[in-house]
Motif scaffolding. Structure first.
Motif, PDB file in Angstrom:
ATOM      1  N   ILE A  91       0.827  -1.212   0.000  1.00 42.91           N
ATOM      2  CA  ILE A  91       0.000   0.000   0.000  1.00 42.91           C
ATOM      3  C   ILE A  91       0.859   1.258   0.000  1.00 42.91           C
ATOM      4  CG2 ILE A  91      -2.000  -1.054   1.090  1.00 42.91           C
ATOM      5  CD1 ILE A  91      -1.103   0.153   3.741  1.00 42.91           C
ATOM      6  N   ASN A  92       2.129   1.110  -0.307  1.00 40.56           N
ATOM      7  CA  ASN A  92       3.049   2.246  -0.316  1.00 40.56           C
ATOM      8  C   ASN A  92       2.523   3.372  -1.199  1.00 40.56           C
ATOM      9  OD1 ASN A  92       5.286   3.831   0.042  1.00 40.56           O
ATOM     10  ND2 ASN A  92       6.679   2.527  -1.096  1.00 40.56           N
ATOM     11  N   PHE A  93       1.977   3.029  -2.368  1.00 45.06           N
ATOM     12  CA  PHE A  93       1.565   4.029  -3.344  1.00 45.06           C
ATOM     13  C   PHE A  93       0.401   4.884  -2.852  1.00 45.06           C
ATOM     14  CE2 PHE A  93      -0.815   0.160  -4.176  1.00 45.06           C
ATOM     15  CZ  PHE A  93      -2.111   0.614  -4.293  1.00 45.06           C
TER      16      PHE A  93
ATOM     17  N   ASP B 286      -6.943  -5.904  -2.974  1.00 52.80           N
ATOM     18  CA  ASP B 286      -6.267  -6.013  -4.262  1.00 52.80           C
ATOM     19  C   ASP B 286      -6.097  -7.466  -4.684  1.00 52.80           C
ATOM     20  OD1 ASP B 286      -3.941  -7.215  -3.205  1.00 52.80           O
ATOM     21  OD2 ASP B 286      -2.855  -5.338  -3.037  1.00 52.80           O
ATOM     22  N   ALA B 287      -5.748  -7.624  -5.942  1.00 51.00           N
ATOM     23  CA  ALA B 287      -5.430  -8.936  -6.519  1.00 51.00           C
ATOM     24  C   ALA B 287      -4.360  -8.703  -7.567  1.00 51.00           C
ATOM     25  CB  ALA B 287      -6.666  -9.575  -7.138  1.00 51.00           C
TER      26      ALA B 287
ATOM     27  N   TYR C 237      -6.593  -2.945  -7.775  1.00 51.79           N
ATOM     28  CA  TYR C 237      -7.046  -2.670  -6.410  1.00 51.79           C
ATOM     29  C   TYR C 237      -8.280  -1.770  -6.381  1.00 51.79           C
ATOM     30  CZ  TYR C 237      -4.997   2.044  -6.701  1.00 51.79           C
ATOM     31  OH  TYR C 237      -4.710   3.340  -7.061  1.00 51.79           O
ATOM     32  N   ALA C 238      -8.954  -1.805  -5.240  1.00 53.89           N
ATOM     33  CA  ALA C 238     -10.065  -0.895  -4.954  1.00 53.89           C
ATOM     34  C   ALA C 238      -9.876  -0.370  -3.542  1.00 53.89           C
ATOM     35  CB  ALA C 238     -11.405  -1.611  -5.086  1.00 53.89           C
ATOM     36  N   ASN C 239     -10.244   0.893  -3.344  1.00 53.29           N
ATOM     37  CA  ASN C 239     -10.040   1.556  -2.067  1.00 53.29           C
ATOM     38  C   ASN C 239     -11.297   2.340  -1.709  1.00 53.29           C
ATOM     39  OD1 ASN C 239      -8.019   4.261  -0.808  1.00 53.29           O
ATOM     40  ND2 ASN C 239      -8.590   2.414   0.264  1.00 53.29           N
ATOM     41  N   VAL C 240     -11.877   2.047  -0.549  1.00 53.48           N
ATOM     42  CA  VAL C 240     -13.067   2.754  -0.074  1.00 53.48           C
ATOM     43  C   VAL C 240     -12.704   3.501   1.206  1.00 53.48           C
ATOM     44  CG1 VAL C 240     -15.459   2.542   0.684  1.00 53.48           C
ATOM     45  CG2 VAL C 240     -14.564   0.982  -1.055  1.00 53.48           C
TER      46      VAL C 240
ATOM     47  N   VAL D  10      -4.635   0.494 -10.831  1.00 57.19           N
ATOM     48  CA  VAL D  10      -3.718  -0.576 -11.189  1.00 57.19           C
ATOM     49  C   VAL D  10      -2.295  -0.127 -10.864  1.00 57.19           C
ATOM     50  CG1 VAL D  10      -3.595   0.263 -13.590  1.00 57.19           C
ATOM     51  CG2 VAL D  10      -2.887  -2.081 -13.057  1.00 57.19           C
ATOM     52  N   VAL D  11      -1.520  -1.043 -10.288  1.00 53.63           N
ATOM     53  CA  VAL D  11      -0.105  -0.801 -10.006  1.00 53.63           C
ATOM     54  C   VAL D  11       0.704  -1.694 -10.942  1.00 53.63           C
ATOM     55  CG1 VAL D  11       1.721  -0.885  -8.272  1.00 53.63           C
ATOM     56  CG2 VAL D  11      -0.604  -0.283  -7.600  1.00 53.63           C
ATOM     57  N   ILE D  12       1.626  -1.083 -11.662  1.00 57.68           N
ATOM     58  CA  ILE D  12       2.415  -1.807 -12.652  1.00 57.68           C
ATOM     59  C   ILE D  12       3.843  -1.989 -12.147  1.00 57.68           C
ATOM     60  CG2 ILE D  12       3.255  -1.799 -15.030  1.00 57.68           C
ATOM     61  CD1 ILE D  12       0.845   0.039 -15.668  1.00 57.68           C
ATOM     62  N   LYS D  13       4.228  -3.261 -11.961  1.00 58.98           N
ATOM     63  CA  LYS D  13       5.580  -3.642 -11.534  1.00 58.98           C
ATOM     64  C   LYS D  13       6.042  -2.896 -10.276  1.00 58.98           C
ATOM     65  CE  LYS D  13       7.411  -5.450 -15.836  1.00 58.98           C
ATOM     66  NZ  LYS D  13       8.531  -5.493 -16.801  1.00 58.98           N
ATOM     67  N   ASN D  14       5.089  -2.563  -9.392  1.00 62.58           N
ATOM     68  CA  ASN D  14       5.402  -1.838  -8.160  1.00 62.58           C
ATOM     69  C   ASN D  14       6.181  -0.553  -8.419  1.00 62.58           C
ATOM     70  OD1 ASN D  14       4.090  -3.351  -6.254  1.00 62.58           O
ATOM     71  ND2 ASN D  14       5.845  -4.655  -5.796  1.00 62.58           N
ATOM     72  N   LYS D  15       6.007   0.008  -9.628  1.00 64.58           N
ATOM     73  CA  LYS D  15       6.737   1.222  -9.996  1.00 64.58           C
ATOM     74  C   LYS D  15       5.817   2.387 -10.319  1.00 64.58           C
ATOM     75  CE  LYS D  15      10.856  -0.549  -9.655  1.00 64.58           C
ATOM     76  NZ  LYS D  15      11.748  -0.111  -8.562  1.00 64.58           N
ATOM     77  N   PHE D  16       4.618   2.080 -10.852  1.00 63.53           N
ATOM     78  CA  PHE D  16       3.718   3.160 -11.248  1.00 63.53           C
ATOM     79  C   PHE D  16       2.281   2.795 -10.893  1.00 63.53           C
ATOM     80  CE2 PHE D  16       1.008   5.431 -14.309  1.00 63.53           C
ATOM     81  CZ  PHE D  16       1.394   6.739 -14.026  1.00 63.53           C
ATOM     82  N   ASN D  17       1.574   3.774 -10.355  1.00 69.15           N
ATOM     83  CA  ASN D  17       0.180   3.594  -9.968  1.00 69.15           C
ATOM     84  C   ASN D  17      -0.699   4.527 -10.794  1.00 69.15           C
ATOM     85  OD1 ASN D  17      -2.276   3.181  -8.497  1.00 69.15           O
ATOM     86  ND2 ASN D  17      -1.812   5.036  -7.341  1.00 69.15           N
ATOM     87  N   LEU D  18      -1.754   3.976 -11.390  1.00 73.26           N
ATOM     88  CA  LEU D  18      -2.739   4.771 -12.114  1.00 73.26           C
ATOM     89  C   LEU D  18      -4.094   4.501 -11.481  1.00 73.26           C
ATOM     90  CD1 LEU D  18      -3.286   6.660 -14.535  1.00 73.26           C
ATOM     91  CD2 LEU D  18      -3.750   4.607 -15.896  1.00 73.26           C
TER      92      LEU D  18
END
Length: 333
Positions: A135-137, A254-255, A265-268, A299-307
């Motif tokens: 959950i760093n992002f 997340d999955a 992921y989803a965040n409420v 979506v988090v891609i390769k633990n490098k970018f979050n959109l």
């Protein structure tokens, strides 16, 4: 021009802060249930234990030397100073070893609730470690774009304290609205729906954690408290100070793919907010105290970018419901 300059400065500060923040946490990023994970844990544990043992032996040797009859007073004084430095190092390494062992115990279980101090500390070490970064992002430096507004947020400093994690962040927002009142409300909503304000002190306490052994699926719930302040010098449309207190329950699920390269992921987030009169006026509300909730997917891609996309908001104030979709992005450091 001022806003662009502030945006650039904050982005750089956030990058530098995150590049340095987790240098120790690589020790916590391993999978405790794998053979490789166990070897990593064992290696770190042995390294700490050897360092402590070496320091204890060094301290004892100095003690024996200065306790000998006829030792010069100056040598005794220097020896006592050296012993104090060594004992400080021993305490620090012993604390790190204890944290490592607590984290190892935490990782062996896939479900946790009602966190005490050791568990909370282990939770934050695992969740915010730079390699695992589950959950760093959620708290990382990043940008958010609304229909006619935008913002940049960065977490400047953070750390664990007993059962909670404290962090200090700052944000700059801007609106393309030509009408001054509309621009003020757009910027205020942008701050509310993202970080909460242009200066934010955040407190986190873990309520629930569930994960599969390979961390492919995760469910996390936290209590989040915030104290926010909007300073005119940070690019707000208003010339008056505005502040708020927030208490929220946050749920994240997340999955990921089996190799962890893609994580959906989803965040409420459900919160109760207590604002100042200026805070209320900036948002164009009738009440300074109100409920506010938001749903974000990403979506988090390769633990490098979050959109991400915050596509749903709901509130006890009608004007805050489904105001607009906010698109966010963040590089994870």
């Amino acid at each position: 021009m001022r806003t662009r300059l502030l945006l650039g400065m904050l982005w750089c500060l956030g990058t530098m802060a995150y590049a340095q923040d987790f240098k120790f946490n690589k020790a916590f990023a391993y999978d405790a249930n794998s053979e490789r994970g166990q070897s990593i844990y064992t290696a770190y544990k042995k390294a700490y234990e050897k360092s402590i043992a070496d320091l204890v032996a060094k301290r004892n040797a100095i003690l024996n030397e200065i306790n000998q009859e006829g030792t010069a007073i100056s040598k005794v004084t220097d020896g006592e100073k050296e012993i104090k430095k060594i004992e400080t190092e021993i305490r620090e390494l012993s604390t790190s070893l204890k944290t490592l062992n607590n984290t190892e115990d935490f990782k062996k279980k896939t479900f946790h609730a009602f966190f005490g101090s050791p568990e909370s500390d282990a939770f934050f070490n695992v969740m915010y470690s730079e390699e695992r970064s589950v959950i760093n992002f959620l708290n990382n430096s990043g940008f958010n774009l609304g229909s006619k507004s935008g913002s940049v947020y960065t977490e400047l400093a953070s750390g664990n304290m007993s059962t909670v994690r404290l962090s200090l962040g700052t944000m700059v927002s801007n609106s393309a609205q030509e009408d001054v009142q509309e621009a003020k409300e757009e910027e205020a909503f942008q701050r509310l729906s993202t970080s909460g304000g242009n200066t934010v002190l955040t407190l986190e306490y873990p309520l629930l954690y569930w994960s599969t052994k390979d961390n492919q699926y995760n469910l996390i719930s936290r209590f989040i408290g915030k104290a926010t302040a909007d300073f005119p010098a940070f690019g707000t449309q208003t010339s008056d100070f505005a502040g708020s207190l927030l208490a929220a329950v946050d749920v994240y699920v997340d999955a990921s793919t089996s190799n962890g390269d893609i994580r959906l992921y989803a965040n409420v987030n459900l919160s109760r907010i207590y604002g100042t009169e200026v805070y209320k006026e900036n948002l164009g509300l009738d009440n300074a105290n109100f409920n506010f909730g938001k749903i974000t997917t990403g979506v988090v891609i390769k633990n490098k970018f979050n959109l991400s996309a915050m596509f749903k908001t709901f509130s006890s104030e009608d004007s805050l419901e489904n105001r607009n979709v906010i698109i966010g992005g963040a590089f994870i450091f």
